[in-house]
Design an enzyme around this catalytic site. Structure first.
Site, PDB file in Angstrom:
ATOM      1  N   ARG A 199      -8.516   2.945 -14.512  1.00 26.78           N
ATOM      2  CA  ARG A 199      -8.469   3.608 -13.202  1.00 26.78           C
ATOM      3  C   ARG A 199      -9.155   4.972 -13.153  1.00 26.78           C
ATOM      4  O   ARG A 199      -9.865   5.265 -12.184  1.00 26.78           O
ATOM      5  CB  ARG A 199      -7.030   3.678 -12.688  1.00 26.78           C
ATOM      6  CG  ARG A 199      -6.409   2.295 -12.437  1.00 26.78           C
ATOM      7  CD  ARG A 199      -5.038   2.365 -11.792  1.00 26.78           C
ATOM      8  NE  ARG A 199      -5.096   2.878 -10.448  1.00 26.78           N
ATOM      9  CZ  ARG A 199      -4.742   4.102 -10.084  1.00 26.78           C
ATOM     10  NH1 ARG A 199      -4.274   4.937 -10.990  1.00 26.78           N
ATOM     11  NH2 ARG A 199      -4.841   4.490  -8.848  1.00 26.78           N
ATOM     12  N   GLY A 242       0.789  -1.224   0.000  1.00 28.81           N
ATOM     13  CA  GLY A 242       0.000   0.000   0.000  1.00 28.81           C
ATOM     14  C   GLY A 242       0.823   1.278   0.000  1.00 28.81           C
ATOM     15  O   GLY A 242       0.264   2.366   0.170  1.00 28.81           O
ATOM     16  N   TYR A 265     -12.080   4.935 -10.423  1.00 27.32           N
ATOM     17  CA  TYR A 265     -12.028   5.734  -9.190  1.00 27.32           C
ATOM     18  C   TYR A 265     -11.350   7.090  -9.346  1.00 27.32           C
ATOM     19  O   TYR A 265     -10.606   7.520  -8.473  1.00 27.32           O
ATOM     20  CB  TYR A 265     -11.450   4.947  -7.998  1.00 27.32           C
ATOM     21  CG  TYR A 265     -10.440   3.872  -8.275  1.00 27.32           C
ATOM     22  CD1 TYR A 265     -10.756   2.541  -8.025  1.00 27.32           C
ATOM     23  CD2 TYR A 265      -9.174   4.187  -8.767  1.00 27.32           C
ATOM     24  CE1 TYR A 265      -9.827   1.547  -8.267  1.00 27.32           C
ATOM     25  CE2 TYR A 265      -8.239   3.192  -9.000  1.00 27.32           C
ATOM     26  CZ  TYR A 265      -8.576   1.873  -8.751  1.00 27.32           C
ATOM     27  OH  TYR A 265      -7.647   0.899  -8.984  1.00 27.32           O
ATOM     28  N   CYS A 321     -16.868   3.461 -26.074  1.00 30.68           N
ATOM     29  CA  CYS A 321     -18.218   4.017 -26.104  1.00 30.68           C
ATOM     30  C   CYS A 321     -18.797   4.157 -24.701  1.00 30.68           C
ATOM     31  O   CYS A 321     -19.680   3.394 -24.290  1.00 30.68           O
ATOM     32  CB  CYS A 321     -19.108   3.162 -26.982  1.00 30.68           C
ATOM     33  SG  CYS A 321     -18.632   3.345 -28.689  1.00 30.68           S
ATOM     34  N   GLU A 322     -18.264   5.105 -23.973  1.00 29.73           N
ATOM     35  CA  GLU A 322     -18.684   5.442 -22.611  1.00 29.73           C
ATOM     36  C   GLU A 322     -18.301   6.894 -22.415  1.00 29.73           C
ATOM     37  O   GLU A 322     -17.124   7.251 -22.643  1.00 29.73           O
ATOM     38  CB  GLU A 322     -17.859   4.637 -21.587  1.00 29.73           C
ATOM     39  CG  GLU A 322     -18.329   3.230 -21.293  1.00 29.73           C
ATOM     40  CD  GLU A 322     -19.567   3.175 -20.429  1.00 29.73           C
ATOM     41  OE1 GLU A 322     -19.750   4.081 -19.607  1.00 29.73           O
ATOM     42  OE2 GLU A 322     -20.344   2.238 -20.600  1.00 29.73           O
ATOM     43  N   ARG A 351       2.049  -1.539  -6.164  1.00 29.44           N
ATOM     44  CA  ARG A 351       2.094  -0.261  -6.869  1.00 29.44           C
ATOM     45  C   ARG A 351       3.465   0.421  -6.787  1.00 29.44           C
ATOM     46  O   ARG A 351       3.965   0.932  -7.783  1.00 29.44           O
ATOM     47  CB  ARG A 351       1.036   0.656  -6.237  1.00 29.44           C
ATOM     48  CG  ARG A 351       0.801   1.951  -6.965  1.00 29.44           C
ATOM     49  CD  ARG A 351      -0.084   2.877  -6.111  1.00 29.44           C
ATOM     50  NE  ARG A 351      -1.239   2.203  -5.584  1.00 29.44           N
ATOM     51  CZ  ARG A 351      -2.395   2.054  -6.223  1.00 29.44           C
ATOM     52  NH1 ARG A 351      -2.546   2.580  -7.407  1.00 29.44           N
ATOM     53  NH2 ARG A 351      -3.400   1.407  -5.666  1.00 29.44           N
ATOM     54  N   PRO A 369       4.845  -4.783  -1.326  1.00 25.56           N
ATOM     55  CA  PRO A 369       4.594  -3.663  -2.232  1.00 25.56           C
ATOM     56  C   PRO A 369       4.168  -4.137  -3.622  1.00 25.56           C
ATOM     57  O   PRO A 369       4.733  -5.096  -4.151  1.00 25.56           O
ATOM     58  CB  PRO A 369       5.947  -2.947  -2.301  1.00 25.56           C
ATOM     59  CG  PRO A 369       6.957  -3.999  -1.961  1.00 25.56           C
ATOM     60  CD  PRO A 369       6.271  -4.970  -1.041  1.00 25.56           C
TER      61      PRO A 369
HETATM   62  C1  PLP Z   1      -3.178  -5.368  -3.262  1.00 26.11           C
HETATM   63  C2  PLP Z   1      -2.426  -5.902  -2.121  1.00 26.11           C
HETATM   64  C3  PLP Z   1      -1.106  -5.525  -1.921  1.00 26.11           C
HETATM   65  C4  PLP Z   1      -0.406  -4.492  -2.772  1.00 26.11           C
HETATM   66  O1  PLP Z   1      -0.963  -3.237  -2.651  1.00 26.11           O
HETATM   67  P1  PLP Z   1      -0.252  -1.977  -3.349  1.00 26.11           P
HETATM   68  O2  PLP Z   1      -1.123  -0.842  -3.011  1.00 26.11           O
HETATM   69  O3  PLP Z   1      -0.201  -2.265  -4.805  1.00 26.11           O
HETATM   70  O4  PLP Z   1       1.121  -1.882  -2.765  1.00 26.11           O
HETATM   71  C5  PLP Z   1      -0.422  -6.112  -0.884  1.00 26.11           C
HETATM   72  N1  PLP Z   1      -1.006  -7.042  -0.082  1.00 26.11           N
HETATM   73  C6  PLP Z   1      -2.286  -7.424  -0.257  1.00 26.11           C
HETATM   74  C7  PLP Z   1      -2.856  -8.443   0.640  1.00 26.11           C
HETATM   75  C8  PLP Z   1      -3.025  -6.878  -1.274  1.00 26.11           C
HETATM   76  O5  PLP Z   1      -4.295  -7.261  -1.441  1.00 26.11           O
END
Ligand code: PLP
Length: 442
Positions: free
Chosen positions: A330, A248, A334, A361-362, A293, A291
């Site tokens: 994306r 995250g 969101y 087509c959106e 993202r 990690p």
């Molecule tokens: C999606 C997810 C991640 C990775 O999240 P990022 O925001 O891409 O770093 C890590 N662990 C779990 C359990 C996830 O579902």
């Protein structure tokens, strides 16, 4: 304009990534095209790993492959010595096909099927992150049938939800994932898992959210879990070998985002875990992070050809490109924000503010609202930055648009790692309508 990783403007005045001219990439491979800066991925991976090494903490850094999974990507993850998270049979299959060491694969998900669990047992993967009671019983039963043991982590929800700049403390965590830490579910799960002959409870897992810019949420989660571990230590004489604090970690999509470096995220988490464990007289567990993202997001750039445009007087000017929500959902999903430049002349003076539309087509198929650009026409290539995570992995065939190819660039060389889908691919699974009288009954 902010350039990520090895991106820069070269002598021809073109955008260059990994020492390769993006205009030449667009000519050779066509557009839309995903381009990945391999050096940036390697640097991020090393940033996480080296921080754990410097702090002398036993650790595993697992790449959450749902962010972008392909054979070459998994080869790269293996080269960098990371572990790998998968969340489905398809992601596991990809990992195995890429010859990724099964013992470094971790399997996540809130509804793993019997077939998926059997697959994980068959390949003897490193661990299964058990999410709920149904799965705990199913896995125990499957292990019994196969007379096989497996390591598990128990996924808990510590009552903290973090997104971007803020985190919410939720007493009774309203989440589809994991065992609640406060209402007794996690305790029952641990009791059941410890009672199983086949399940080896390697540790505890939590993942509090995504695109997080602060360490507060991670630190709070670590604190809550370690306090629980102290009570489990007394009650069950159980202490986990592994504490997995999930992924995250935020990235910089636009000027408004200010992520921390991998070393800051990791060292602040470690600091808290050390403090809490020593306060409560507990051992320091191995720390795992996941990690997704932050390893690949900023490494990806999508190249599009500019096409039609439409001026709505006194409102806005739309410029359409040859992709859209089929290769990057994306913004529609969101309201994700991106920055972009003209790859063939990134230094040209900004002349107007335009909005970048896709070709699907959106009405919601917009990639960027209000982007400052020089006056662009169909001789221009638009480069959208930071599309490396949840771009290709969420790509789809809406409007039967073939998915674009993926190219890795590094040290002046480009390598095609996923081919462009063809129209034959698009109809590959289709079957023609047949005469009703010849359809066999089930
Ligand atoms: C999606 C997810 C991640 C990775 O999240 P990022 O925001 O891409 O770093 C890590 N662990 C779990 C359990 C996830 O579902």
């Amino acid at each position: 304009m902010y350039f990520h990783g090895t991106s820069k403007v070269n002598q021809k005045g073109h955008l260059e990534i990994g020492g390769v001219d993006t205009v030449e990439l667009a000519e050779k491979y066509g557009t839309p095209l995903y381009v990945y800066d391999v050096e940036l991925i390697r640097n991020r991976a090393r940033g996480f790993k080296n921080t754990f090494e410097k702090l002398a903490v036993n650790a595993q850094v697992a790449y959450a492959s749902k962010a972008f999974s392909s054979i070459a990507m998994i080869n790269l993850v293996n080269e960098e010595g990371l572990s790998l998270d998968v969340v489905s049979g398809g992601e596991l299959y990809t990992a195995i096909a890429a010859n990724f060491p099964p013992e470094r694969i971790h399997f996540h998900g809130n509804n793993k099927s019997k077939e998926e669990l059997e697959m994980a047992l068959h390949y003897q993967i490193g661990c299964i992150v058990v999410d709920n009671f149904y799965e705990l019983e199913l896995l125990d039963q499957l292990c019994k049938e196969r007379n096989q043991n497996i390591s598990i982590l128990l996924r808990v929800t510590p009552g903290i939800e973090a997104h971007t700049h803020d985190y919410i403390l939720t007493g009774q965590e309203d989440s589809k994932f994991g065992y609640d830490l406060q209402n007794g579910q996690a305790d029952i799960a641990l009791e059941k898992a410890l009672a199983s002959k086949y399940l080896d409870v390697l540790g505890i897992h939590c993942h509090i959210g995504s695109q997080i810019f602060e360490t507060t949420g991670f630190v709070l989660a670590a604190k809550k879990i370690i306090q629980k571990l102290a009570s489990w230590n007394k009650r069950y004489s159980y202490f986990p070998k592994v504490l997995n604090l999930g992924g995250g970690f935020g990235i910089r999509y636009t000027v408004d985002d200010a992520p921390l470096s991998p070393s800051v995220y990791v060292s602040e988490i470690i600091h808290e875990v050390r403090e809490q464990t020593s306060l409560l007289g507990l051992n320091m567990p191995e720390i795992w992070i996941e990690p997704g993202r932050s390893l690949v997001g900023e490494a990806g750039t999508t190249l599009y050809s500019v096409g039609s445009s439409k001026e709505v007087p006194n409102v806005r000017k739309y410029i359409a490109v040859d992709g859209g929500m089929s290769d990057n959902i994306r913004p529609a999903l969101y309201e994700a924000k991106y920055e972009a430049v003209l790859a063939n002349r990134p230094n040209d003076k900004v002349e107007e503010t335009v909005s970048i539309a896709g070709k699907c087509c959106e009405s919601g198929d917009m990639l960027i609202w209000d982007l400052p650009l020089p006056k662009a026409d169909c001789s221009d290539i638009l480069a959208v930055f930071c599309t490396g995570a949840y771009g290709y992995s969420m790509a789809n065939n809406y409007n039967r648009i073939p998915r674009p190819p993926v190219v890795f660039v590094e040290s002046g060389k480009a390598q095609l790692v996923i081919k462009r889908e063809t129209y034959e691919d698009i109809i590959r699974l289709d079957m023609p309508l047949i005469e009703r009288s010849v359809i066999e009954t089930l």
